[in-house]
Each structure stands twice: as C-alpha cells, then as structure tokens.
Write a protein that holds these residues in place. Structure first.
Motif, PDB file in Angstrom:
ATOM      1  N   THR A  33      73.267  42.696  18.062  1.00 27.93           N
ATOM      2  CA  THR A  33      74.128  43.807  18.494  1.00 27.93           C
ATOM      3  C   THR A  33      75.433  43.070  18.545  1.00 27.93           C
ATOM      4  OG1 THR A  33      72.734  45.412  19.636  1.00 27.93           O
ATOM      5  CG2 THR A  33      74.555  46.152  18.941  1.00 27.93           C
ATOM      6  N   ILE A  34      76.203  43.042  17.441  1.00 29.78           N
ATOM      7  CA  ILE A  34      78.173  43.197  18.126  1.00 29.78           C
ATOM      8  C   ILE A  34      78.250  44.069  18.171  1.00 29.78           C
ATOM      9  CG2 ILE A  34      78.329  43.533  15.594  1.00 29.78           C
ATOM     10  CD1 ILE A  34      80.289  41.088  15.078  1.00 29.78           C
ATOM     11  N   PHE A  35      79.839  44.368  19.447  1.00 34.22           N
ATOM     12  CA  PHE A  35      79.887  44.598  20.195  1.00 34.22           C
ATOM     13  C   PHE A  35      82.048  44.621  19.293  1.00 34.22           C
ATOM     14  CE2 PHE A  35      76.305  44.557  22.506  1.00 34.22           C
ATOM     15  CZ  PHE A  35      76.552  45.851  23.350  1.00 34.22           C
ATOM     16  N   ILE A  36      82.447  45.551  18.872  1.00 36.75           N
ATOM     17  CA  ILE A  36      83.932  45.966  18.444  1.00 36.75           C
ATOM     18  C   ILE A  36      84.959  46.299  19.396  1.00 36.75           C
ATOM     19  CG2 ILE A  36      84.820  45.700  16.083  1.00 36.75           C
ATOM     20  CD1 ILE A  36      82.215  45.635  14.739  1.00 36.75           C
ATOM     21  N   LYS A  37      85.866  46.199  19.038  1.00 36.26           N
ATOM     22  CA  LYS A  37      87.088  47.489  19.229  1.00 36.26           C
ATOM     23  C   LYS A  37      88.020  47.492  18.433  1.00 36.26           C
ATOM     24  CE  LYS A  37      88.183  44.435  23.081  1.00 36.26           C
ATOM     25  NZ  LYS A  37      89.467  43.818  24.239  1.00 36.26           N
ATOM     26  N   GLY A  38      88.254  49.049  18.613  1.00 44.63           N
ATOM     27  CA  GLY A  38      88.838  49.877  17.366  1.00 44.63           C
ATOM     28  C   GLY A  38      90.150  49.110  17.984  1.00 44.63           C
ATOM     29  N   GLN A  43      90.039  52.631  28.277  1.00 42.60           N
ATOM     30  CA  GLN A  43      89.637  51.692  29.223  1.00 42.60           C
ATOM     31  C   GLN A  43      88.266  52.047  29.434  1.00 42.60           C
ATOM     32  OE1 GLN A  43      91.024  48.007  29.282  1.00 42.60           O
ATOM     33  NE2 GLN A  43      88.861  48.367  30.397  1.00 42.60           N
ATOM     34  N   HIS A  44      88.483  53.088  29.019  1.00 43.07           N
ATOM     35  CA  HIS A  44      87.411  53.910  30.409  1.00 43.07           C
ATOM     36  C   HIS A  44      85.781  53.823  28.819  1.00 43.07           C
ATOM     37  CE1 HIS A  44      84.815  57.652  31.595  1.00 43.07           C
ATOM     38  NE2 HIS A  44      84.593  57.476  30.207  1.00 43.07           N
ATOM     39  N   VAL A  45      85.779  53.840  27.611  1.00 38.89           N
ATOM     40  CA  VAL A  45      85.121  53.645  26.479  1.00 38.89           C
ATOM     41  C   VAL A  45      85.123  52.018  26.645  1.00 38.89           C
ATOM     42  CG1 VAL A  45      86.645  53.393  24.517  1.00 38.89           C
ATOM     43  CG2 VAL A  45      84.405  54.002  24.634  1.00 38.89           C
ATOM     44  N   VAL A  46      86.067  51.339  26.768  1.00 39.77           N
ATOM     45  CA  VAL A  46      85.266  49.818  26.532  1.00 39.77           C
ATOM     46  C   VAL A  46      84.780  49.048  27.709  1.00 39.77           C
ATOM     47  CG1 VAL A  46      86.676  47.662  26.277  1.00 39.77           C
ATOM     48  CG2 VAL A  46      87.579  49.560  24.825  1.00 39.77           C
ATOM     49  N   ASN A  47      85.216  49.508  29.275  1.00 36.94           N
ATOM     50  CA  ASN A  47      84.109  49.491  30.061  1.00 36.94           C
ATOM     51  C   ASN A  47      82.763  49.964  29.834  1.00 36.94           C
ATOM     52  OD1 ASN A  47      86.213  48.346  31.209  1.00 36.94           O
ATOM     53  ND2 ASN A  47      87.418  50.257  32.735  1.00 36.94           N
ATOM     54  N   SER A  94      86.817  53.224  20.197  1.00 40.60           N
ATOM     55  CA  SER A  94      87.481  53.957  20.080  1.00 40.60           C
ATOM     56  C   SER A  94      87.731  55.464  20.673  1.00 40.60           C
ATOM     57  CB  SER A  94      87.941  54.243  18.417  1.00 40.60           C
ATOM     58  OG  SER A  94      87.014  55.142  18.103  1.00 40.60           O
ATOM     59  N   HIS A  95      89.563  55.303  20.262  1.00 35.81           N
ATOM     60  CA  HIS A  95      90.208  56.632  20.913  1.00 35.81           C
ATOM     61  C   HIS A  95      91.096  57.307  20.585  1.00 35.81           C
ATOM     62  CE1 HIS A  95      91.277  58.765  24.918  1.00 35.81           C
ATOM     63  NE2 HIS A  95      92.661  58.376  24.937  1.00 35.81           N
ATOM     64  N   ASN A  96      91.322  58.127  20.099  1.00 35.14           N
ATOM     65  CA  ASN A  96      92.059  58.933  20.165  1.00 35.14           C
ATOM     66  C   ASN A  96      92.450  60.932  20.734  1.00 35.14           C
ATOM     67  OD1 ASN A  96      90.693  60.764  18.474  1.00 35.14           O
ATOM     68  ND2 ASN A  96      90.851  59.468  16.727  1.00 35.14           N
ATOM     69  N   LYS A  97      93.346  61.419  20.281  1.00 35.56           N
ATOM     70  CA  LYS A  97      93.651  62.564  20.893  1.00 35.56           C
ATOM     71  C   LYS A  97      92.302  63.672  20.390  1.00 35.56           C
ATOM     72  CE  LYS A  97      96.959  66.206  21.421  1.00 35.56           C
ATOM     73  NZ  LYS A  97      98.300  67.025  21.264  1.00 35.56           N
ATOM     74  N   LYS A  98      91.840  63.686  19.375  1.00 30.75           N
ATOM     75  CA  LYS A  98      90.543  64.709  18.782  1.00 30.75           C
ATOM     76  C   LYS A  98      90.057  63.958  19.076  1.00 30.75           C
ATOM     77  CE  LYS A  98      89.967  66.873  14.329  1.00 30.75           C
ATOM     78  NZ  LYS A  98      89.133  66.452  12.908  1.00 30.75           N
ATOM     79  N   ARG A  99      89.102  62.574  19.345  1.00 31.41           N
ATOM     80  CA  ARG A  99      87.991  62.547  19.504  1.00 31.41           C
ATOM     81  C   ARG A  99      88.319  61.025  20.633  1.00 31.41           C
ATOM     82  NH1 ARG A  99      87.268  62.833  14.408  1.00 31.41           N
ATOM     83  NH2 ARG A  99      85.986  64.689  13.002  1.00 31.41           N
TER      84      ARG A  99
END
Length: 309
Positions: A33-38, A43-47, A94-99
């Motif tokens: 599995t490859i783990f990719i940051k947007g 930091q919540h979802v990255v952790n 990833s992280h944004n206001k909508k999601r």
C-alpha cells in the motif's frame, strides 16, 4: 498512425531483478500500500493515516511530500505512483471545509483504478494514547466484520472486500495458536464503520483450551462513508479471476460435509444374489446329519408325488 514504443531491456542485475519482481505470478506476494498526503491535509487525518501505515508495515510506502491531487477528479497521478512503487493499494489524506479529515482508500487493477471509497475520520484515538504493550510489526491480523450491512448491502460488501485487500497479508497454510495475537474489528452501523484494534491474550484456564481476552491497543477511529467510485460487476469479476493452474479439480462422487468429513459415493451394478456362490468356507458347509435329513425330505417329496400320479 501507430506509435511503436521502444522496449529497453535492463543491462544490470538489479534492473533484471526489478522486472522479474513486477511480473505476474501464480501465487502473488502480499499486496503493498502507498500512503499519499494531499496538498491540504490536517494533522488529525495524517496521524490517523500514519497509524494505519504502522499496521500495514513492512508492506507499505509512505510518501513525505505533499501532492496536488484530486482523486475523484483525476486519479492518473495516483495510478502512476502505484505503478512506480509496485503497490496496487493506496490511501490518500486530504482536508477541506466541505470534507474535513478526509481519507480515501482505493486499489488498482492492471495499473488502472478499480475501486475507491472516501471516508471521514471521526473519534480518532492514536496508538500512542493507548499505554499498553503493542504487537510485533508485520504480524498477520485476524479481520472481524460485524453488522448486517456487510451481508445485505452491495456497497458495504465491496467496501468489506476492499478492507480485506487492504489489511490482509500473504496466505497462511498452517495456523499456530500463539501466532493469533492481533485482531482488527470493523463494525458497520448507520453509514459508519467503526475500526477497533485488539491484542489477543491467551490466559490459563485449567484446560487445554486457553481463556481468551481482548485488550484494545489502538488505533481507534470511526469512518463516515462519503463518496465512492466502484468498478462495474464485469471488471470486478475479471479482477477476481484465478489462473487455471490454481483451480482445484473437482473429484467425482466425493463430497465434504460441514464438519470436514470426506464422504464418497460408490456406484454398483445390479447384483444377482441367486447366482452368487456364497459357500466357499469349510465352516459354512452342511454337516453329515443335515445332509441325511435333506435327502430324507427329498425322498419323501418324490414318493408322495409318485403316489398321487
């Protein structure tokens, strides 16, 4: 106009080994599995993704740099990363206001997207927050799926198949009781999937069968199901196709019941019991007295027949 691509053969031993490793095999290795940051990821979802990376190690690649990727708009960059790293599975944070706190899990087939599901990470508790003894890295986990949705809902069935692909390792021919140390539990309820991780403790019970207790070791998180892009039934069926060499040939008239007992059926032709010679042992022969009585009976029958005539 047809474009002919030039195939460059490897010249070094390392290059040849890399090509052989990428070739199709009858029995595939554990899927990486490859783990990719947007470009924008909290930091919540990255952790949370890092904890899942620790569960997946050593069959995992974590990319440190941020990438300007929108998977549901254009998945081509992820497909290239998967092909380059020889990893058919991927996670994207990833992280944004909508999601907010968004985590995308997906897989590829022949270097093209097969399935992709978007989750929102809630009620996250990291591995470090559980002050208990952890398990060894690379241990094969037991996967437990709870909830009727995994059985009755087509979308949840495909998500279950994706999660099995994501967290399983190489197939095991034999199972050792002491090797069953880690359990991953997935519970589906009301558009959420609850992930819990447990350590299996084998305690003394006074009998041969040990007393089993579960101790939560983390991570703990709830997945809220958002968007998905699932493959068509035909493509999914094609991806699940097994080579002929691995298919078990069915033996006629042999069946196995629910308890694992092998049962066989024998077909016999019509037997003529009257013409079968059954008396072949000395012990089964008639005695001298029995033969005398049999002769007397035959003689009496013939005498009565002659008198009647």
């Amino acid at each position: 106009m047809t474009v002919i691509q030039r195939v460059v053969k490897p010249t070094s031993h390392k290059g040849k080994k890399a090509i052989i490793k990428r070739e199709a095999k009858l029995v595939e290795d554990a899927k990486a599995t490859i783990f990719i940051k947007g470009s924008k990821s909290s930091q919540h979802v990255v952790n949370a993704m890092k904890d899942l990376y620790l569960l997946k190690k050593p069959d995992a690649v974590f990319m440190q740099k941020k990438n300007e990727i929108l998977p549901f708009e254009d998945v081509t960059p992820i497909e290239k990363f998967c092909k380059k790293s020889n990893a058919p599975l991927f996670m994207f944070a990833s992280h944004n206001k909508k999601r907010p706190h968004n985590l995308v899990m997906g897989r590829t087939f022949e270097h093209s997207l097969l399935d992709m599901v978007e989750f929102g990470v809630e009620n996250y508790k990291s591995l470090k927050e559980f002050k208990v003894d952890k398990i060894a890295s690379g241990l094969k986990p037991m996967l437990i799926f709870n909830g009727e949705l995994f059985e009755n809902n087509h979308q949840y069935q495909r998500i279950q198949n994706l999660l099995v692909d994501m967290f399983q390792r190489e197939p095991a021919a034999n199972i050792r009781l002491q090797g069953l140390e880690h359990a991953l539990s997935f519970t589906a309820f009301e558009n959420k999937i609850y992930l819990r991780s447990y350590k299996v403790l084998l305690k003394k019970s006074g009998t041969r069968i040990p007393k089993i207790e579960l101790e939560e070791i983390g991570p703990r998180m709830d997945f809220v199901i958002r968007r998905n892009k699932l493959a068509s039934d035909d493509l999914f069926k094609q991806s699940c196709k097994r080579p002929k060499e691995l298919k078990v040939k069915k033996k006629k008239n042999i069946a196995v019941d629910g308890l694992g007992t092998t049962l066989g059926r024998i077909h016999m032709g019509a037997q003529k019991l009257n013409s079968i010679q059954t008396r072949k042992m000395k012990g089964l022969k008639k005695s001298l007295q029995e033969r005398k009585e049999e002769r007397k009976q035959k003689a009496s029958v013939t005498s009565t027949e002659s008198m009647e005539t």
